[in-house]
Motif scaffolding. Structure first.
Motif, short mmCIF file in Angstrom:
data_model
loop_
_atom_site.label_atom_id
_atom_site.label_comp_id
_atom_site.label_asym_id
_atom_site.label_seq_id
_atom_site.Cartn_x
_atom_site.Cartn_y
_atom_site.Cartn_z
N TRP A 1 -12.31 -11.92 36.37
CA TRP A 1 -12.99 -10.79 35.72
C TRP A 1 -14.38 -10.53 36.30
N LEU A 2 -14.80 -11.28 37.27
CA LEU A 2 -16.17 -11.14 37.77
C LEU A 2 -16.46 -9.78 38.37
N GLY A 3 -15.43 -9.10 38.85
CA GLY A 3 -15.63 -7.80 39.48
C GLY A 3 -15.45 -6.62 38.55
N ARG A 4 -15.38 -6.85 37.24
CA ARG A 4 -15.23 -5.73 36.30
C ARG A 4 -16.54 -4.93 36.22
N PRO A 5 -16.45 -3.63 35.96
CA PRO A 5 -17.66 -2.78 35.92
C PRO A 5 -18.38 -2.87 34.58
N PHE A 6 -18.89 -4.03 34.25
CA PHE A 6 -19.48 -4.23 32.93
C PHE A 6 -20.70 -3.34 32.69
N GLU A 7 -21.41 -3.00 33.77
CA GLU A 7 -22.60 -2.16 33.57
C GLU A 7 -22.23 -0.77 33.06
N GLU A 8 -20.94 -0.38 33.20
CA GLU A 8 -20.49 0.90 32.68
C GLU A 8 -20.08 0.83 31.20
N TRP A 9 -19.95 -0.37 30.66
CA TRP A 9 -19.64 -0.50 29.25
C TRP A 9 -20.87 -0.06 28.44
N HIS A 10 -20.69 0.10 27.14
CA HIS A 10 -21.76 0.70 26.33
C HIS A 10 -22.56 -0.33 25.57
N VAL A 11 -23.87 -0.17 25.62
CA VAL A 11 -24.75 -0.97 24.79
C VAL A 11 -24.93 -0.29 23.43
N ASP A 12 -24.68 1.01 23.40
CA ASP A 12 -24.71 1.79 22.15
C ASP A 12 -23.51 2.72 22.22
N ARG A 13 -22.42 2.35 21.53
CA ARG A 13 -21.16 3.11 21.65
C ARG A 13 -21.27 4.49 21.03
N ARG A 14 -21.96 4.60 19.91
CA ARG A 14 -22.03 5.89 19.23
C ARG A 14 -22.70 6.94 20.09
N ASN A 15 -23.78 6.56 20.78
CA ASN A 15 -24.51 7.50 21.63
C ASN A 15 -24.10 7.42 23.10
N ARG A 16 -23.09 6.60 23.40
CA ARG A 16 -22.54 6.51 24.77
C ARG A 16 -23.63 6.12 25.78
N ILE A 17 -24.46 5.15 25.42
CA ILE A 17 -25.51 4.68 26.33
C ILE A 17 -24.97 3.47 27.11
N PRO A 18 -24.90 3.58 28.43
CA PRO A 18 -24.29 2.49 29.21
C PRO A 18 -25.22 1.28 29.34
N MET A 19 -24.62 0.14 29.55
CA MET A 19 -25.39 -1.10 29.69
C MET A 19 -26.26 -1.12 30.94
N ARG A 20 -25.97 -0.27 31.92
CA ARG A 20 -26.75 -0.28 33.15
C ARG A 20 -28.21 0.13 32.94
N VAL B 1 -22.22 -6.89 21.08
CA VAL B 1 -23.53 -6.69 21.71
C VAL B 1 -24.41 -5.82 20.83
N GLU B 2 -23.85 -4.73 20.32
CA GLU B 2 -24.64 -3.82 19.50
C GLU B 2 -25.16 -4.52 18.24
N ARG B 3 -24.36 -5.40 17.68
CA ARG B 3 -24.77 -6.10 16.46
C ARG B 3 -25.76 -7.23 16.75
N SER B 4 -25.91 -7.59 18.03
CA SER B 4 -26.84 -8.67 18.38
C SER B 4 -28.17 -8.15 18.90
N LEU B 5 -28.30 -6.85 19.06
CA LEU B 5 -29.50 -6.30 19.69
C LEU B 5 -30.77 -6.54 18.88
N HIS B 6 -30.62 -6.72 17.56
CA HIS B 6 -31.82 -6.91 16.74
C HIS B 6 -32.63 -8.13 17.18
N ALA B 7 -31.96 -9.09 17.85
CA ALA B 7 -32.65 -10.32 18.24
C ALA B 7 -33.49 -10.14 19.50
N VAL B 8 -33.18 -9.10 20.31
CA VAL B 8 -33.89 -8.95 21.59
C VAL B 8 -34.65 -7.64 21.71
#
Length: 560
Positions: free
Chosen positions: A377-396, A353-360
Motif C-alpha cells: 500500500w505504500l504507493g497509494r495516493p494518500f495525499e488525495e484523501w480528505h482531511v475534511d470530507r464534508r468540505n472536500r479538503i485534501p490531505m495534501r 483523521v477528522e475526529r483526531s484533528l482536535h489534538a493537533v
C-alpha cells in the motif's frame, strides 16, 4: 601530519618492548590492556624523539583474559611531552561508506628489538565485525602482522586519522599473520569515556560536553534509566549502555536536542542528591530548549502528527485501522482500532483523521499526517484523501508521508535496520540522496546486495515507480527515506523519468531529514500549477519518511 610524532613503543621498566601505543594528548597514550597486563608502570618511547619515559598503567575496560571485551589501557606520563597527538576519527568517519575500499597503516615494534619498527598495510570494514566489538583486519599482499603490533593505531597515511587500535592477530600458521582484529575508536570510547573529550563530535561544545561527562562520572546505567531511555527514544537500545554518560551520549548523537532535554530531565532524579542541582544548572546554560521560551518566541519542537496505522487482518480481506496522534515526542490521544473491509478503509481513515484533528490543529507548531501501511500500500495516493470530507479538503494541504507498518513493531528486524540508518542520517544532517535510474541493471538480488554493501545510503530517489523487488530490498535493509513518482516507466527511452530523477534528487540534496515532508508538500503544490502535459517531479509524489522514534503504542492485543 608529517612527523607522526604520536607513534610509540611500550615496554617493561626493566627493558624490552611489549607492543605499541599512540599519544592522544600531552600526557596520555592508548594501548591494549593485555600488552601491559599485571603492570603498574611501563616505559614508553617515541622513536627518534624521546625514549624510556615512565608511565602509569590505567586499565579501563575490565579485560582479564584473552577473548574478553574491553582490551584497553591508558598510559599516563609523569611529564607532558611536546609531541603532536594523533587525530582521532569522529563517529561520522567510521561508517562503511567512509572506510570500505581504503587502505590503512599500522606501526608495530617487534619484541626482539625496540629500535626495529615495522609497518603493515591493512583493510577493514564495519561489515567485518565480530561480537559487536572488533573489526577484522586483513593485510594487503606483501605485509604481515606479528607480535609487537598490539596497541598500534590503525591510521590513514594521507590524513593521519586514527580509526582504531590493533588488539590481536591470527598466528595459527606461524609467527606472522594475514588476519587480525582492531577495536574501532567507537568501541574504545565505550571503555575510556574521557576519549570523548578528544573526539570531533558535532553536538554542543567541547567544554560543555566535558562538564556534563564529569558531572555523570561514576553513575551506572540502571534499570530505571533503561526505562527512561526507552520512553524517550521509543525503543530499547540495541546494546545496553554501561554508564549514564554513554546513554546520554547515545541520545545526543542520535536524536534532536529536545530528546536530550527530556532524557536529562528523567535522569536527574537518579543522580546523587548533590549532583541534581548541578545538572539542572548545566541544562539551563547549555540547552536552549531546556529554558522556557520568551513570550512570542516560536516553540522548538518536532512536528506533531496524526499517524494512521493499517494492519491487514488474517481473514476476510479486512484491515485494522487505528488513528494515533503524536505530540511533543510522545503518543497523544488515539482512537479505538476499527476492523473494516478493504473497500471501506478510505472512509474509515478519513473519519478517524477528522475526529483526531482536535489534538493537533491550533497548536503553535507544525503538524503532518503519517500513513503506516503494509508494503503493498505504500504507493497509494494518500495525499488525495480528505482531511475534511464534508468540505472536500485534501490531505495534501499538509505534509503527508508513508511508513512501513512492519517497522512500527519495535522488535522487528526491519525496525532495527531502519533505526541504524536513521541515526546515521540524523548525524550527517543532510539527505545526500542516492539516485536510482529505472534503467539500472538491478536484477535479482543485485539491488539487495548493493544496499547491504552500502549501509550509509539513507535516502533513495527513484526516477519512476520502483519495482516491487527494489522496494522490498530497501525496506529489508532499513532505508528510512525514499521518494518516487507513482508513474510507471514503460517508455522505450528514459528522458522523462531521468528528468524527474534529476529534479527530485536536486530538490532534496542538501536538506536536513526533518525538512523532507515539507519539501515534498511544496513539490506537490508546484506540480498543481505545472502544465498537465509535461512531467513534474512533484506530481503523484510519494515520500516514505520513516523516523523510527515516532513509535506509537500498538493497539491492545496486537502482536509486537
Amino acid at each position: 601530519m608529517d612527523d607522526w610524532q604520536w607513534r610509540a613503543w611500550v615496554g617493561r621498566p626493566g627493558g624490552g618492548t611489549l607492543g605499541a601505543a599512540f599519544l592522544v594528548d600531552a600526557t596520555r597514550l592508548l594501548t591494549c590492556a593485555h600488552t601491559v597486563h599485571g603492570m603498574d608502570e611501563a616505559r614508553v618511547g617515541f622513536p627518534g624523539l624521546g625514549e624510556d619515559l615512565p608511565a602509569r598503567v590505567i586499565p579501563c575496560g575490565g579485560w582479564r583474559r584473552a577473548g574478553d571485551h574491553g582490551d584497553v589501557a591508558v598510559l599516563e606520563l609523569k611529564e607532558p611531552v611536546p609531541y603532536t597527538p594523533a587525530r582521532l576519527a569522529g563517529p561520522e568517519e567510521l561508517h562503511a561508506g567512509a572506510i570500505v575500499g581504503r587502505e590503512f597503516t599500522a606501526c608495530g615494534f617487534p619484541r626482539h628489538s625496540r629500535d626495529d619498527e615495522r609497518y603493515a598495510r591493512l583493510t577493514t570494514s564495519p561489515h567485518q565485525r565480530m561480537r559487536r566489538e572488533w573489526w577484522e583486519l586483513k593485510t594487503v599482499p606483501g605485509y604481515r602482522l606479528e607480535e609487537g603490533y598490539s596497541g598500534s593505531a590503525v591510521y590513514d597515511e594521507l590524513t593521519g586519522t586514527v580509526v582504531g587500535m590493533v588488539t590481536n592477530a591470527d598466528f595459527r600458521d606461524g609467527d606472522r599473520a594475514e588476519f587480525g582484529w582492531m577495536l574501532p575508536v567507537s568501541r574504545i570510547r565505550r571503555y575510556w569515556e574521557e576519549l570523548d573529550d578528544l573526539l570531533p563530535l558535532g553536538w554542543l561544545t567541547g567544554p560543555a560536553r566535558r562538564e556534563l561527562r564529569e558531572l555523570l562520572d561514576g553513575v551506572a546505567f540502571t534499570g530505571p534509566l533503561g526505562s527512561a531511555l526507552g520512553a524517550v527514544t521509543g525503543r530499547p537500545p540495541v546494546e545496553a549502555p554501561r554508564t549514564a554518560w554513554e546513554s546520554v551520549r547515545d541520545v545526543a548523537e542520535g536524536w534532536p536536542e529536545d530528546r536530550l532535554v527530556r532524557y536529562l530531565g528523567a535522569l536527574g532524579p537518579h543522580l546523587p542528591a548533590d549532583r541534581r542541582p548541578r545538572l539542572a544548572a548545566w541544562s539551563r546554560r547549555h540547552l536552549a530548549s531546556a529554558v522556557p521560551a520568551p513570550a512570542g518566541a516560536p516553540e522548538r519542537a518536532e512536528p506533531a502528527s496524526v499517524i494512521v496505522r493499517l494492519e491487514r487482518a488474517t481473514f476476510d480481506n479486512a484491515f485494522d485501522v487505528t488513528v494515533h496522534t503524536w505530540i511533543d515526542g510522545a503518543e497523544g490521544p488515539s482512537r479505538r482500532t476499527e476492523r473494516v473491509p478493504e473497500r471501506r478503509v478510505r472512509a474509515a481513515v478519513e473519519e478517524g483523521v477528522e475526529r483526531s484533528l482536535h489534538a493537533v490543529v491550533g497548536r503553535r507548531g507544525e503538524w503532518m499526517i503519517e500513513f503506516a501501511v503494509p508494503e503493498g500500500w505504500l504507493g497509494r495516493p494518500f495525499e488525495e484523501w480528505h482531511v475534511d470530507r464534508r468540505n472536500r479538503i485534501p490531505m495534501r494541504r499538509y505534509p503527508v508521508v508513508v511508513r512501513d507498518v512492519e517497522r512500527l513493531r519495535p522488535y522487528s528486524i526491519r525496525h532495527d535496520q531502519a533505526w541504524r540508518r536513521w541515526r546515521l542520517l540524523r548525524e550527517r544532517g543532510r539527505s545526500e540522496p542516492r539516485p536510482v535510474d529505472c534503467a539500472a541493471p538491478r536484477k535479482g538480488t543485485a539491488f539487495q546486495d548493493w544496499l547491504e554493501a552500502n549501509d550509509d545510503y539513507c535516502v533513495l530517489v527513484y526516477g519512476s515507480r520502483p519495482v516491487r523487488s527494489w522496494l522490498t530490498a530497501a525496506l529489508n535493509n532499513g532505508v528510512p527515506v525514499m521518494l518516487w513518482t507513482r508513474t510507471a516507466c514503460d517508455a522505450p527511452g528514459h528522458d522523462h523519468c531521468r528528468g524527474n530523477l534529476r529534479d527530485l534528487a536536486g530538490a532534496v540534496a542538501d536538506a536536513p531529514p526533518g525538512d523532507l515532508p515539507r519539501i515534498a508538500m511544496a513539490l506537490r503544490r508546484k506540480a498543481l500549477a505545472a502544465p498537465k502535459d509535461r512531467p513534474h517531479c512533484g506530481r503523484n509524489l510519494t515520500l516514505l519518511w520513516d523516523d523510527p522514534s515516532r513509535l506509537p503504542d500498538p493497539p491492545l492485543g496486537m502482536e509486537v
